[in-house]
Design a protein around this motif. Structure first.
Motif, PDB file in Angstrom:
ATOM      1  N   ALA A 149      -4.528  22.968  -0.691  1.00 22.38           N
ATOM      2  CA  ALA A 149      -3.379  23.501  -1.428  1.00 22.38           C
ATOM      3  C   ALA A 149      -2.368  22.399  -1.732  1.00 22.38           C
ATOM      4  O   ALA A 149      -1.258  22.384  -1.217  1.00 22.38           O
ATOM      5  N   GLY A 150      -2.772  21.470  -2.557  1.00 17.05           N
ATOM      6  CA  GLY A 150      -1.876  20.392  -2.942  1.00 17.05           C
ATOM      7  C   GLY A 150      -2.653  19.218  -3.486  1.00 17.05           C
ATOM      8  O   GLY A 150      -3.850  19.316  -3.773  1.00 17.05           O
ATOM      9  N   THR A 151      -1.943  18.110  -3.614  1.00 16.00           N
ATOM     10  CA  THR A 151      -2.553  16.861  -4.058  1.00 16.00           C
ATOM     11  C   THR A 151      -2.107  15.756  -3.112  1.00 16.00           C
ATOM     12  O   THR A 151      -0.916  15.601  -2.844  1.00 16.00           O
ATOM     13  N   LEU A 152      -3.078  15.032  -2.585  1.00 18.82           N
ATOM     14  CA  LEU A 152      -2.803  13.909  -1.697  1.00 18.82           C
ATOM     15  C   LEU A 152      -3.388  12.655  -2.327  1.00 18.82           C
ATOM     16  O   LEU A 152      -4.583  12.585  -2.589  1.00 18.82           O
ATOM     17  N   PHE A 153      -2.522  11.716  -2.601  1.00 19.62           N
ATOM     18  CA  PHE A 153      -2.935  10.424  -3.113  1.00 19.62           C
ATOM     19  C   PHE A 153      -2.954   9.459  -1.932  1.00 19.62           C
ATOM     20  O   PHE A 153      -2.038   9.460  -1.113  1.00 19.62           O
ATOM     21  N   ARG A 154      -3.972   8.643  -1.867  1.00 20.46           N
ATOM     22  CA  ARG A 154      -4.005   7.544  -0.888  1.00 20.46           C
ATOM     23  C   ARG A 154      -4.206   6.263  -1.682  1.00 20.46           C
ATOM     24  O   ARG A 154      -5.190   6.118  -2.410  1.00 20.46           O
ATOM     25  N   PHE A 155      -3.243   5.372  -1.555  1.00 21.21           N
ATOM     26  CA  PHE A 155      -3.286   4.103  -2.263  1.00 21.21           C
ATOM     27  C   PHE A 155      -3.444   2.989  -1.234  1.00 21.21           C
ATOM     28  O   PHE A 155      -2.455   2.486  -0.689  1.00 21.21           O
ATOM     29  N   PRO A 156      -4.707   2.607  -0.911  1.00 22.70           N
ATOM     30  CA  PRO A 156      -4.903   1.523   0.053  1.00 22.70           C
ATOM     31  C   PRO A 156      -4.317   0.227  -0.501  1.00 22.70           C
ATOM     32  O   PRO A 156      -4.525  -0.109  -1.662  1.00 22.70           O
ATOM     33  N   LEU A 157      -3.586  -0.459   0.338  1.00 21.23           N
ATOM     34  CA  LEU A 157      -2.874  -1.654  -0.120  1.00 21.23           C
ATOM     35  C   LEU A 157      -3.794  -2.862  -0.252  1.00 21.23           C
ATOM     36  O   LEU A 157      -4.684  -3.077   0.566  1.00 21.23           O
ATOM     37  N   ARG A 158      -3.557  -3.613  -1.286  1.00 23.07           N
ATOM     38  CA  ARG A 158      -4.322  -4.829  -1.550  1.00 23.07           C
ATOM     39  C   ARG A 158      -4.005  -5.860  -0.475  1.00 23.07           C
ATOM     40  O   ARG A 158      -2.852  -6.189  -0.239  1.00 23.07           O
ATOM     41  N   THR A 159      -5.032  -6.337   0.201  1.00 22.09           N
ATOM     42  CA  THR A 159      -4.884  -7.368   1.237  1.00 22.09           C
ATOM     43  C   THR A 159      -5.091  -8.739   0.595  1.00 22.09           C
ATOM     44  O   THR A 159      -5.469  -8.842  -0.572  1.00 22.09           O
ATOM     45  N   ALA A 160      -4.910  -9.785   1.382  1.00 14.94           N
ATOM     46  CA  ALA A 160      -5.160 -11.138   0.869  1.00 14.94           C
ATOM     47  C   ALA A 160      -6.617 -11.260   0.422  1.00 14.94           C
ATOM     48  O   ALA A 160      -6.912 -11.848  -0.628  1.00 14.94           O
ATOM     49  N   ASP A 161      -7.536 -10.668   1.193  1.00 14.23           N
ATOM     50  CA  ASP A 161      -8.954 -10.738   0.848  1.00 14.23           C
ATOM     51  C   ASP A 161      -9.257  -9.975  -0.441  1.00 14.23           C
ATOM     52  O   ASP A 161      -9.916 -10.505  -1.336  1.00 14.23           O
ATOM     53  N   THR A 162      -8.781  -8.741  -0.552  1.00 12.54           N
ATOM     54  CA  THR A 162      -9.065  -7.970  -1.770  1.00 12.54           C
ATOM     55  C   THR A 162      -8.326  -8.537  -2.974  1.00 12.54           C
ATOM     56  O   THR A 162      -8.830  -8.476  -4.089  1.00 12.54           O
ATOM     57  N   ALA A 163      -7.142  -9.099  -2.750  1.00  7.82           N
ATOM     58  CA  ALA A 163      -6.401  -9.712  -3.854  1.00  7.82           C
ATOM     59  C   ALA A 163      -7.157 -10.903  -4.433  1.00  7.82           C
ATOM     60  O   ALA A 163      -7.160 -11.127  -5.645  1.00  7.82           O
ATOM     61  N   SER A 164      -7.840 -11.650  -3.572  1.00 13.15           N
ATOM     62  CA  SER A 164      -8.583 -12.824  -4.056  1.00 13.15           C
ATOM     63  C   SER A 164      -9.772 -12.417  -4.924  1.00 13.15           C
ATOM     64  O   SER A 164     -10.262 -13.220  -5.715  1.00 13.15           O
ATOM     65  N   LYS A 165     -10.227 -11.173  -4.813  1.00 12.81           N
ATOM     66  CA  LYS A 165     -11.359 -10.671  -5.601  1.00 12.81           C
ATOM     67  C   LYS A 165     -10.929  -9.736  -6.721  1.00 12.81           C
ATOM     68  O   LYS A 165     -11.759  -9.297  -7.515  1.00 12.81           O
ATOM     69  N   SER A 166      -9.661  -9.407  -6.768  1.00 13.76           N
ATOM     70  CA  SER A 166      -9.166  -8.403  -7.703  1.00 13.76           C
ATOM     71  C   SER A 166      -9.185  -8.889  -9.148  1.00 13.76           C
ATOM     72  O   SER A 166      -8.798 -10.019  -9.439  1.00 13.76           O
ATOM     73  N   LYS A 167      -9.607  -8.002 -10.036  1.00  9.37           N
ATOM     74  CA  LYS A 167      -9.524  -8.258 -11.476  1.00  9.37           C
ATOM     75  C   LYS A 167      -8.245  -7.643 -12.030  1.00  9.37           C
ATOM     76  O   LYS A 167      -7.987  -7.725 -13.224  1.00  9.37           O
ATOM     77  N   ILE A 168      -7.455  -7.012 -11.157  1.00  8.62           N
ATOM     78  CA  ILE A 168      -6.232  -6.339 -11.581  1.00  8.62           C
ATOM     79  C   ILE A 168      -5.000  -7.177 -11.251  1.00  8.62           C
ATOM     80  O   ILE A 168      -4.160  -7.433 -12.098  1.00  8.62           O
ATOM     81  N   LYS A 169      -4.910  -7.600  -9.985  1.00  2.88           N
ATOM     82  CA  LYS A 169      -3.745  -8.373  -9.555  1.00  2.88           C
ATOM     83  C   LYS A 169      -4.135  -9.216  -8.351  1.00  2.88           C
ATOM     84  O   LYS A 169      -4.706  -8.715  -7.395  1.00  2.88           O
ATOM     85  N   ALA A 170      -3.795 -10.482  -8.374  1.00  5.62           N
ATOM     86  CA  ALA A 170      -4.209 -11.412  -7.315  1.00  5.62           C
ATOM     87  C   ALA A 170      -3.164 -11.570  -6.230  1.00  5.62           C
ATOM     88  O   ALA A 170      -3.195 -12.531  -5.481  1.00  5.62           O
ATOM     89  N   LYS A 171      -2.252 -10.609  -6.108  1.00  5.03           N
ATOM     90  CA  LYS A 171      -1.193 -10.701  -5.104  1.00  5.03           C
ATOM     91  C   LYS A 171      -1.360  -9.570  -4.088  1.00  5.03           C
ATOM     92  O   LYS A 171      -1.406  -8.400  -4.455  1.00  5.03           O
ATOM     93  N   PRO A 172      -1.447  -9.923  -2.781  1.00  4.23           N
ATOM     94  CA  PRO A 172      -1.547  -8.882  -1.754  1.00  4.23           C
ATOM     95  C   PRO A 172      -0.225  -8.147  -1.571  1.00  4.23           C
ATOM     96  O   PRO A 172       0.840  -8.637  -1.967  1.00  4.23           O
ATOM     97  N   MET A 173      -0.304  -6.961  -0.962  1.00  7.34           N
ATOM     98  CA  MET A 173       0.884  -6.176  -0.657  1.00  7.34           C
ATOM     99  C   MET A 173       1.162  -6.288   0.835  1.00  7.34           C
ATOM    100  O   MET A 173       0.354  -5.860   1.640  1.00  7.34           O
ATOM    101  N   PRO A 174       2.300  -6.864   1.210  1.00  9.19           N
ATOM    102  CA  PRO A 174       2.626  -6.972   2.634  1.00  9.19           C
ATOM    103  C   PRO A 174       2.929  -5.598   3.224  1.00  9.19           C
ATOM    104  O   PRO A 174       3.455  -4.719   2.541  1.00  9.19           O
ATOM    105  N   VAL A 175       2.567  -5.413   4.484  1.00 12.11           N
ATOM    106  CA  VAL A 175       2.883  -4.186   5.194  1.00 12.11           C
ATOM    107  C   VAL A 175       3.959  -4.520   6.211  1.00 12.11           C
ATOM    108  O   VAL A 175       3.797  -5.429   7.017  1.00 12.11           O
ATOM    109  N   ALA A 176       5.058  -3.787   6.149  1.00 14.95           N
ATOM    110  CA  ALA A 176       6.181  -4.045   7.066  1.00 14.95           C
ATOM    111  C   ALA A 176       5.841  -3.650   8.472  1.00 14.95           C
ATOM    112  O   ALA A 176       5.069  -2.825   8.751  1.00 14.95           O
TER     113      ALA A 176
END
Length: 176
Positions: A149-176
């Protein structure tokens, strides 16, 4: 878009990687932003996600994201967004890098009907674990017998490893 409740959560938790839709999905089992609301996606909403930048919302003044930016803004911090709504789990992989080829036959990701494939989410338990038990989503020991009964979005954050392979954005997202 009809929701009366909304919640945003930043999680630094990581999840298992043994039972996933594909081995490459392991890269996205870490920290994530979760966004929940109590409205269920319409069929048109799922179609709009599949047509990434080709929305037909401009004619609907009640639609969220009708000016074309909307959902695409999540690609600033993830390459593989997850959407659970009603009876469906959608995982988008616009560059077809992470989901296995057989899973992405219909477009840039996959959409699973959880009522018809009611054992699939148990078979891929680690893939389900990041959403299980959150906001009323069934846990792995429960049956997926009624629509979420709803919508749940999960947006896994881009890490340094995934950023290095990304065709979208090469910058990782820091986690506080």
């Amino acid at each position: 878009a009809g929701a009366t409740k909304m919640s945003i959560l930043l999680s630094s938790k990581s999840f298992g990687t043994r039972s996933l839709l594909g081995d490459d999905m392991a890269a996205w089992q870490g920290p994530a932003v979760y966004v929940f609301n109590d409205a269920v996606f319409r069929e048109q909403d799922f179609e709009n996600l599949a047509n990434l930048a080709q929305s037909n919302k401009a004619e609907d003044p009640a639609a969220t994201g009708r000016f074309g930016v909307g959902f695409n803004s999540v690609y600033h911090f993830t390459d593989v967004p997850f959407i659970l709504s009603g009876d469906h789990l959608a995982i988008l992989d616009p560059h077809r890098q992470y989901l296995p080829a057989g899973v992405t036959v219909a477009g840039p990701g996959t959409r699973i009907d959880l009522k018809r494939k009611h054992t699939l989410w148990r078979r891929f338990a680690d893939q389900w674990s990041p959403v299980a038990g959150r906001y009323g989503v069934p846990r792995l020991d429960q049956q997926f017998s009624s629509s979420f009964a709803g919508t749940l979005f999960r947006f896994p954050l881009r890490t340094a490893d995934t950023a290095s392979k990304s065709k979208i954005k090469a910058k990782p997202m820091p986690v506080a």
